[in-house]
Design an enzyme around this catalytic site. Structure first.
Site, short mmCIF file in Angstrom:
data_model
loop_
_atom_site.label_atom_id
_atom_site.label_comp_id
_atom_site.label_asym_id
_atom_site.label_seq_id
_atom_site.Cartn_x
_atom_site.Cartn_y
_atom_site.Cartn_z
N HIS A 1 34.06 19.44 65.67
CA HIS A 1 33.55 18.85 66.89
C HIS A 1 34.53 19.22 68.00
O HIS A 1 35.73 19.08 67.83
CB HIS A 1 33.46 17.34 66.70
CG HIS A 1 32.59 16.66 67.70
ND1 HIS A 1 32.97 16.51 69.00
CD2 HIS A 1 31.35 16.13 67.60
CE1 HIS A 1 32.00 15.89 69.65
NE2 HIS A 1 31.01 15.65 68.82
N ARG B 1 30.85 14.52 78.64
CA ARG B 1 30.62 15.76 79.39
C ARG B 1 29.25 15.76 80.05
O ARG B 1 29.10 16.23 81.17
CB ARG B 1 30.79 16.97 78.46
CG ARG B 1 32.24 17.35 78.26
CD ARG B 1 32.41 18.39 77.18
NE ARG B 1 32.19 17.81 75.85
CZ ARG B 1 31.58 18.44 74.87
NH1 ARG B 1 31.12 19.65 75.03
NH2 ARG B 1 31.45 17.84 73.70
#
Ligand code: FAD
Ligand code: SF4
Ligand code: SF4
Ligand code: FES
Lengths: 337, 631
Positions: free
Chosen positions: B250, B270
């Protein structure tokens, strides 16, 4: 920077606090220090952990006398010259070092009747509203760290109450099922009162204070469970009669497994009932809840002089304790038990 | 030292008490088999507890156009067409039933307005598909299964007066060896962590559900349990592993402070405007947009910033490239010396929006950083870096039954320890549903297998004695190396040389170092006694970590392409030729790892027809395509 630690080491036969100086880096938690001890000084120091993120409830311990999760206790919460004392949780027998035998909790969970699926509803047909599941969802946040069980004064240092008392973790389980919109049983409160020892609880709220998941154990589970039991059987005589009646009923019901009022007496330490139908205890009988003239209980914090319950450690003590005040000796298991 | 061995007889032994193991045990018990569940940690604390997002199942509650075919398509795309198609098919078809079943065990998922199970969006899933309970879906799943097992025990109690007459949980018990009778499974050998005493389970069928391997990496979201035990047990019993080169990293795990190293930072940081910066304060992702994506991603910060409010007329910020691209970019920055002090990069949301907006949009992240790290993300940037998260590879199984391939019989595998289902990359949410679907199947078929046996296989006494000796070795030996040092060294080798970006030279180097480590691990010793001694436990886990790491390194060196969870800097493209190949690991008597190539099974035509031809051309060779044409 090196910091001073005292860690209890030993096993069921005894042990003591050992002194260690350990490097501590910025941003670390107590569990990191234990891992550093294992990697550098005491490879065989026993401690449970899994997730390191407060999600699994494995790393319960007592830090400066306070029941806490090791992975959620930041070193920055202590002053730099403070000695940090780490001991195993106290209510359960020590296995080794910081690891205790928590099987009590699993046994009690096994005595609590499971979810009863509603008859006639196939998988996929369950319909529930969000507002209705939220109350039970709060209790399902429980990570089974057993800190509440460890803190509750009914069994902390009172092994003799253990057979009759399932503890706050299991009260919220009963409450969760009671509030489950589709659970098919209607006797969850009676069960909590008759077989879980809900009556022993006098709502000190210490369990709520230590719950790392911030579950409002007392306000949202225990008090509502007590209230409704009170509603139904305010008159003690009627209660006794009804209880006997319920027991008959329970015994004849299907799939009831151990959920008779006698619990699973004898086999795994359920309540043993005396002739009067009340559990034996060498200390005291279950207290009934303080009921007002209206048949309801006071909501404690509104009337009490202080918010929350009394501290189990006494009101005149503040934490962390200076190390010289910690006189920790681990309780010995009663050889006659 | 006492070498007394406690003996138990069962029909089915399930190793692992995560979602897969518990579901398998429930099924075996329902089939009337005497069942044991074995777990290294306490009951209800297996890794599954940590899953947050949800469980993917095409129930169509949020969007009625969703169905198993769409889910199947998404899964195959996510795995870059390397998935075992039959597993992906079964998974997509059966996941909804398995989720609904949980409700009859007492699970309480979040609801839609009309009272059904609510479903949420997740990367790679075309429709909102993840059944969830806030951000603690894994906890709900494991607790539900745990409580179902308790309820079965209560039924047994009512009937027999003993809770454990048909199903028993052996918690804090580690299995170190599987025992065979010829090629048939005859049982499992292990020790109680509490007492260090040995225990032998005699059983004709064993289900492996031991989870993953992430502990071999420096930075990982995985716990101490993930030492690849099941993978190694299977290998030593004569089964095979596939897809071991595929590990999911990840891109944004926390790297600072050390207490939370590896813990995930959700992608929505994000998505909501968080940007990645290097130590020079530069928003470096603009330098890492690959040509194939050039058209969809912004070239200037101004354009990228406009996208959040006006996505129709602007291109996406490059921070939102696929996971592997972002992870690669972070990796390059750190290698170039522009990383943060703790070896990551900065994820900055504090300078991007007002504090109250951050708290409103990202409450759980704000809470996570506050509680775990004492970092206020409304004031400071987070330090993040790639973290090892999930292993796609695992025991090669027969898709319908979960029976392990290879010469061994009576061995089954389900959950993260099995391979094939996710191909080269797993979609978020597909693991929890995978546990239920294949856990059930493994339990069911293990029970059916037991019924076919004319006689119970018996473990050989010499094998048991050998297992005792291996287990005691680190305690008996004196002056050997400290297991913690060895684990750290292994983590360095795997993290640095077989990490997210791989190169031929480094992989060869890694294999050499793993050989050296193997000699050192054979010489490990631990102080202390047998009672709850974590040093000893680690010493025993090391050899499993090592053999599994070797499989990963070997397969990574062999596969000369980049696909999903395997990125080769020297072979950056996906190759249709390689899509036809599975890499299969086995070990011989001497413990040497062997690697074989095996063709990927050809998808059935009716499943192939679910895809547009233009999509298939991206994955398939010309030869395969012309075969399609001919039909
Ligand atoms: C932080 C995080 C978040 C995640 N979020 C999601 C998500 O949102 N959705 C999703 O689908 N997936 C998610 N995943 C992935 C998913 O949680 C795991 O892949 C899955 O839980 C694995 O389950 P399992 O049943 O295979 O094994 P586990 O739950 O890991 O259980 C393994 C069991 O095997 C036992 N065991 C291991 N070795 C031995 C041995 N030698 N002897 C005896 N017992 C042994 C262990 O004690 C344990 O009980 C996430 C993973 C992580 C780490
Ligand atoms: S409120 Fe007090 S007495 Fe009641 S369960 Fe909690 S800790 Fe125990
Ligand atoms: S109720 Fe809270 S304190 Fe008690 S076991 Fe659950 S999480 Fe722990
Ligand atoms: S390690 Fe899981 S709660 Fe602390």
């Amino acid at each position: 920077m090196k910091r001073h630690f005292r860690v209890w080491r030993g096993d069921a036969s005894g042990g003591d606090l050992r002194d260690f100086d350990v490097e501590v880096n910025e941003g670390e938690v107590v569990l990191d220090i234990i891992h550093r001890l294992q990697a550098t000084q005491t490879p065989d120091l026993a401690c449970r952990w899994n997730c390191k993120a407060g999600k699994c409830g494995s790393c319960s311990m007592e830090i400066n006398g306070k029941p806490r999760l090791g992975c959620m206790t930041r070193m920055s919460t202590f002053t730099e010259d403070e000695t940090i004392t780490i001991t195993p949780i106290r209510t359960f027998p020590v296995i080794r070092d910081l690891v205790t035998d928590v099987s009590f909790n699993y046994e009690k969970a096994r005595e609590t009747p499971a979810f009863a699926p509603p008859p006639g509803l196939a998988p996929g047909e369950y319909r529930m509203q969000q507002v209705d599941v939220e109350r039970s969802q709060e209790f399902r946040k429980c990570i089974e760290c057993f800190l509440c069980q460890n803190t509750c004064h009914v069994i902390r240092d009172h092994d003799e109450n253990k057979p009759a008392f399932s503890g706050p973790r299991n009260f919220i389980r009963a409450a969760e099922l009671d509030m489950h919109p589709l659970d098919d049983r209607t006797d969850r409160k009676e069960f909590a009162q008759a077989s879980q020892g809900l009556g022993y609880c006098n709502i000190t709220k210490c369990c709520t204070e230590v719950c790392p998941e911030h579950i409002k154990i007392t306000d949202n589970a225990i008090i509502p469970m007590k209230e409704r039991v009170v509603d139904r059987r305010y008159d003690p005589l009627v209660w006794l009669g009804r209880k006997i009646f319920r027991r008959d009923q329970l015994e004849s019901a299907e799939n009831m497994a151990p959920s008779t009022t006698v619990g699973v007496a004898g086999t795994s330490g359920g309540t043993t009932l005396g002739a009067s139908g009340v559990p034996h205890s060498s200390v005291r009988l279950p207290e009934s809840a303080p009921i007002g003239p209206d048949g309801r209980m006071d909501v404690a914090e509104l009337l009490a002089p202080q918010q929350g319950g009394l501290s189990p450690f006494g009101e005149d003590i503040s934490f962390p304790l200076p190390p010289e005040y910690i006189t920790y000796t681990h309780p010995e298991r009663d050889k006659n038990q | 030292m006492s070498t007394a061995i406690e003996r138990h007889l069962y029909d089915v032994v399930v190793i692992g008490a995560g979602g897969a193991g518990l579901r398998a045990a429930i099924e075996a018990r329902l089939a009337g088999k005497r069942t044991a569940i074995i777990s290294k940690s306490l009951f209800g604390k297996a890794h599954t507890v940590m899953a947050e997002g949800g469980a993917a199942a095409a129930m169509g509650n949020a969007n009625s156009r969703d169905n198993w075919m769409v889910h199947f398509r998404d899964t195959m795309r996510g795995g870059k067409f390397l998935n075992n198609f039959r597993m992906a098919e079964l998974h997509a078809k059966e996941a909804p039933e398995r989720i609904w079943e949980l409700e009859t065990y007492g699970a309480l998922f979040d609801r839609t307005k009309d009272g059904k199970i609510s479903q949420r969006n997740f990367g790679g899933h075309e429709y909102p598909r993840l059944a969830h309970v806030g951000d603690r879906t894994g906890l709900e799943l494991i607790r539900t299964l745990q409580q179902k097992i308790v309820s079965l025990q209560q039924e047994d109690y009512a009937e027999t007066g003993n809770y454990e007459s048909r199903i028993r949980v052996f918690q804090e018990t580690t299995v170190t060896e599987l025992l065979l009778d010829g090629d048939r499974v005859a049982g499992a050998f292990g020790y109680y962590r509490e007492s260090g005493e040995f225990v032998l389970f005699e059983a004709p069928a064993v289900v492996l559900a031991t989870g993953g391997v992430g502990r071999s990496y420096k930075v990982t979201s995985n716990s101490w349990e993930y030492t690849g035990d099941g993978h190694a047990l299977a290998l030593r019993a004569g089964a095979t592993l596939i897809n071991m080169e595929f590990l999911q990293f990840h891109p944004t795990g926390m790297v600072w402070p050390p207490s939370v190293k590896g813990i995930l930072v959700t992608e929505s940081v994000r998505g909501d405007g968080g940007v990645l910066r290097n130590s020079e304060g530069k928003r470096f992702m603009f330098d890492y947009v690959p040509d194939v994506f050039r058209k969809q991603y912004a070239e200037t910060e101004e354009e990228a910033d406009r996208w959040y409010t006006d996505p129709d007329n602007n291109r996406r910020p490059p921070e939102l490239l696929p996971r592997d691209e972002v992870a690669r970019a972070i990796n390059s920055e750190v290698k170039a010396g522009r990383g943060s002090p703790a070896g990551g990069v900065f994820l900055d949301i504090a300078s991007r929006m007002p504090a109250e907006q951050i708290i409103r949009r990202l409450p759980s992240m704000h809470h996570q950083f506050k509680e775990l790290a004492d970092v206020d993300i409304t004031k400071e940037p987070m330090e993040v870096g790639p973290t090892c998260h999930y292993v796609m590879g695992g025991v090669e199984v027969e898709p319908d039954t979960g029976a392990a391939f290879g010469r061994v019989q009576g061995l089954f595998a389900a959950g993260e320890v099995s391979g094939g289902m996710h191909g080269s990359n797993r979609l978020g949410g597909n693991s929890l549903s995978d546990l239920l679907v294949f856990g059930k199947r493994a339990g069911e078929h293990a029970s059916a297998y037991v019924d076919t046996l004319p006689a119970r296989p018996k473990p050989a006494k010499v094998d048991v004695a050998a297992a005792v000796e291996v287990a005691l070795a680190p305690l008996v030996r004196t002056g050997g190396e400290n297991p913690y040092t060895l684990q750290q060294d292994l983590q360095v080798v795997m993290g640095d040389l077989v990490g997210i970006i791989r190169r031929e030279g480094e992989l060869t180097d890694a294999l050499k170092r793993l050989q050296e480590l193997r000699v050192r691990v054979a010489n490990v010793s631990s102080d202390g006694g047998r009672r709850y001694n974590p040093g000893w436990h680690l010493a025993l886990d090391l050899r499993n970590m090592l053999v599994v790491s070797e499989c990963t390194a070997k397969a990574a060196l062999e596969r000369e392409e980049s696909r999903g969870g395997h990125t080769r800097e020297d072979f950056p493209k996906m190759s249709p030729q390689w899509r036809r190949v599975n890499l299969v690991c086995s070990v011989d008597e001497a413990g040497e790892v062997h690697l074989d190539r095996k063709p990927v099974p050809r998808m059935r035509d009716e499943l192939l027809s679910l895809f547009e031809r233009s999509e298939l051309t991206k994955y398939m060779t010309d030869e395969e395509l012309s075969e399609l044409e001919a039909e």
